[in-house]
Design an enzyme around this catalytic site. Structure first.
Site, PDB file in Angstrom:
ATOM      1  N   CYS A   1     -10.347  -4.812   0.445  1.00  0.00           N
ATOM      2  CA  CYS A   1     -11.504  -3.746   0.538  1.00  0.00           C
ATOM      3  C   CYS A   1     -12.265  -4.088  -0.960  1.00  0.00           C
ATOM      4  CB  CYS A   1     -10.825  -2.558   0.403  1.00  0.00           C
ATOM      5  SG  CYS A   1     -10.192  -1.870  -1.029  1.00  0.00           S
TER       6      CYS A   1
ATOM      7  N   CYS B   1      -4.110   0.460  -2.588  1.00  0.00           N
ATOM      8  CA  CYS B   1      -4.021  -0.862  -1.551  1.00  0.00           C
ATOM      9  C   CYS B   1      -2.888  -1.524  -2.189  1.00  0.00           C
ATOM     10  CB  CYS B   1      -5.357  -1.269  -1.757  1.00  0.00           C
ATOM     11  SG  CYS B   1      -6.640  -0.555  -0.898  1.00  0.00           S
TER      12      CYS B   1
ATOM     13  N   GLU C   1      -3.401  -4.660  -3.226  1.00  0.00           N
ATOM     14  CA  GLU C   1      -3.571  -5.696  -3.996  1.00  0.00           C
ATOM     15  C   GLU C   1      -3.916  -4.924  -5.612  1.00  0.00           C
ATOM     16  OE1 GLU C   1      -4.924  -4.741  -1.319  1.00  0.00           O
ATOM     17  OE2 GLU C   1      -6.209  -6.423  -0.241  1.00  0.00           O
TER      18      GLU C   1
ATOM     19  N   ASN D   1       0.781  -1.272  -0.022  1.00  0.00           N
ATOM     20  CA  ASN D   1       0.054  -0.114   0.044  1.00  0.00           C
ATOM     21  C   ASN D   1       0.806   1.195   0.022  1.00  0.00           C
ATOM     22  OD1 ASN D   1       0.677  -0.799   2.839  1.00  0.00           O
ATOM     23  ND2 ASN D   1      -1.121   0.392   3.553  1.00  0.00           N
ATOM     24  N   ILE D   2       0.412   2.158  -0.766  1.00  0.00           N
ATOM     25  CA  ILE D   2       1.065   3.585  -0.839  1.00  0.00           C
ATOM     26  C   ILE D   2       0.230   4.727  -0.434  1.00  0.00           C
ATOM     27  CG2 ILE D   2       2.222   4.980  -2.494  1.00  0.00           C
ATOM     28  CD1 ILE D   2       3.752   2.409  -2.587  1.00  0.00           C
ATOM     29  N   GLU D   3       0.253   5.188   0.509  1.00  0.00           N
ATOM     30  CA  GLU D   3      -0.603   6.236   1.064  1.00  0.00           C
ATOM     31  C   GLU D   3      -0.169   7.815   0.434  1.00  0.00           C
ATOM     32  OE1 GLU D   3      -1.071   5.631   5.303  1.00  0.00           O
ATOM     33  OE2 GLU D   3      -2.136   3.879   4.901  1.00  0.00           O
TER      34      GLU D   3
ATOM     35  N   CYS E   1     -10.760  -3.227  -4.136  1.00  0.00           N
ATOM     36  CA  CYS E   1      -9.836  -4.174  -4.645  1.00  0.00           C
ATOM     37  C   CYS E   1     -10.453  -5.523  -5.141  1.00  0.00           C
ATOM     38  CB  CYS E   1      -8.765  -4.652  -3.426  1.00  0.00           C
ATOM     39  SG  CYS E   1      -7.472  -3.430  -3.269  1.00  0.00           S
TER      40      CYS E   1
END
Ligand code: THU
Length: 144
Positions: free
Chosen positions: A101, A62, A64, A51-53, A104
């Site tokens: 989620c 996300c 995935e 994940n990359i915020e 995804c």
């Protein structure tokens, strides 16, 4: 053999541990909830993502979808398995803190409809649950 033949126990373990390893690279300074994903294509290649915020929270990516993007960008098109590891989920927490989620799931239905999703468990990163993508999003939206 059909491209979507079931994952072996060894492949499930490989997906769970590759996802956990990918989670180490997560960029998650806001949630501090690191997630990793690994996608196994029909040729046996593994593709990973984390994940990359972003400070603009709605732009968070996300793990995935990151892994699926990477896989497609290297030419893979058919997938047998997707591993997901939420390495910061409390060890006592069950599946509720570890499942993909809704966004995804929608990606999986479109891009990896025949894949099995393997959820990595707590400490040992062993597979904790396995479902076909179709079971995770019944009656999914599709354009055909
Ligand atoms: N996250 C994922 O990477 N995959 C999911 O399926 C659920 C949530 C990430 C998004 C965000 O960076 C963090 O987990 C907390 O929600």
């Amino acid at each position: 053999m059909k491209a979507s033949h079931p994952l072996t126990p060894e492949e499930r373990e490989q997906l769970a541990s590759a996802a956990a390893a990918a989670a180490i690279h997560a960029y998650a300074p806001y949630s501090r909830f690191r997630v990793g994903a690994a996608v196994l294509d029909e040729d046996g290649r593994l593709h990973i993502g984390c994940n990359i915020e972003n400070a603009s929270y709605g732009l968070c990516l996300c793990a995935e979808r990151n892994a699926l993007s990477t896989a497609l960008a290297t030419g893979a098109r058919r997938f047998r398995g997707i591993g997901v590891a939420c390495i910061d989920a409390a060890p006592g927490l069950g599946l509720e803190g570890r499942t993909p989620c809704g966004a995804c799931r929608q990606w999986m239905v479109e891009l990896a409809p025949d894949a099995e999703v393997v959820i990595a468990g707590g400490e040992g990163r062993q597979p904790m649950a396995v479902w076909p993508v179709s079971a995770l999003l019944p009656e999914a939206f599709r354009l055909t």
